[in-house]
Design an enzyme around this catalytic site. Structure first.
Site, short mmCIF file in Angstrom:
data_model
loop_
_atom_site.label_atom_id
_atom_site.label_comp_id
_atom_site.label_asym_id
_atom_site.label_seq_id
_atom_site.Cartn_x
_atom_site.Cartn_y
_atom_site.Cartn_z
N TYR A 198 92.43 -3.64 -1.53
CA TYR A 198 92.76 -2.39 -0.85
C TYR A 198 94.25 -2.33 -0.52
CZ TYR A 198 92.70 1.39 2.58
OH TYR A 198 92.96 2.56 3.26
N LYS A 202 97.31 -0.03 -2.33
CA LYS A 202 98.12 0.85 -1.50
C LYS A 202 99.60 0.53 -1.64
CE LYS A 202 94.86 3.36 0.36
NZ LYS A 202 94.74 4.80 0.03
#
Length: 297
Positions: A198, A202
């Site tokens: 994650y 990002k």
């Protein structure tokens, strides 16, 4: 100041990291000169186009005002308006009349109230063939991106495709269509070298969006969002209950209300400032959001 993160097998170019190899694009997207981000086809950062733009200042102002009726003739688009932040952002934009034209770009039409439906334009696109929808990104001064999914919902490959590939290509299409200021909702801890998928994704998409060449690019890195989700996420609900209590003692440390994020996103384009790229960490989001008067005050 922390050194700029470097993507695996990447290079540093004027403070922006650009991967050497081509990014995995969604199936069916043609690698055309404007269908694939320029930063993925070259190893240099594109030069920004001349022209005025708006960006957040180094400090949040004492008070921020709406741009008034009609939004000064400016236009914006919103990606991810069906999500938690996107829905609140749309309310903020409409209530403050910050833009003369607001366009929602998504995979389906949203059911809006009568007043909202009359005030916005909705464009349905196929994100797997986003290059075929360049017209949807034409003529907007500002682009807001709240687009995202979860690994649990879309799987690892689907998460990367939505949160990185779709966003990167949408940013390039927006730049080609004349967008001057791109506002990206990212995440606290975003880092292209992170071991966690994650946070790594990002971090990668942050670098890719910066490399597109907008006059101004604002990246918000909120901590845990405090909101009432429409979809059930039991573990996140537990975390929100705990952090909601902690926030009474440390309001800017570990969480942020989704309303605060939306207000900060609007504020950063209404308040003139200097700098091509601005990254707002969780505390700065609180400060900027608090500086924006709430509606009715």
């Amino acid at each position: 100041m922390r050194p700029d993160p470097i993507l695996p097998s990447g290079i540093r170019t004027n403070g922006i990291v650009v991967p050497r190899g081509p990014l995995m694009l969604p199936t069916g997207v043609a690698a055309q000169s404007r269908g694939v981000p320029a930063c993925l086809l070259q190893s240099h950062v594109p030069q920004s186009r001349p022209g005025p733009g708006n960006s957040p200042g180094s400090r949040p102002p004492a008070a921020l005002r709406s741009s008034g009726a009609g939004g000064g003739g400016r236009s914006c688009f919103v990606l991810g308006a069906s999500g938690e932040t996107g829905r609140v952002l749309l309310r903020e934009l409409l209530a403050r009349r910050a833009f003369a034209r607001v366009t929602l770009i998504g995979r389906r039409r949203l059911s809006l109230g009568e007043a909202a439906a009359a005030a916005v334009e909705q464009v349905v696109v196929d994100f797997e063939r986003l290059g075929e929808h360049a017209a949807a990104f034409q003529g907007h001064d500002v682009g807001f991106c709240c687009l995202g999914t979860t690994r649990a919902k879309a799987g690892a490959d689907g998460f990367v495709r939505v949160d990185r590939d779709y966003v990167a290509q949408a940013a390039e299409l927006a730049w080609a269509g004349g967008c001057k200021h791109f506002v990206l909702q990212s995440s606290r801890g975003a880092n292209p070298q992170s071991r966690f998928l994650y946070l790594r994704v990002k971090g990668e998409v942050e670098n890719l969006v910066q490399a597109v060449g907008f006059d101004h690019c604002t990246i918000l890195r909120p901590a845990v969002l405090l909101c009432k989700r429409q979809e059930s996420r039991p573990m996140e609900w537990i975390a929100q209950q705990f952090l909601g209590a902690v926030a009474r003692l440390f309001p800017t440390a570990y969480s942020v209300p989704v309303e605060m994020v939306a207000r900060a996103m609007v504020a950063c384009v209404l308040q003139p400032g200097e700098g091509k790229v601005k990254v707002l960490e969780n505390r700065a989001i609180h400060e900027l959001g608090n500086a924006m008067p709430q509606q009715g005050t």
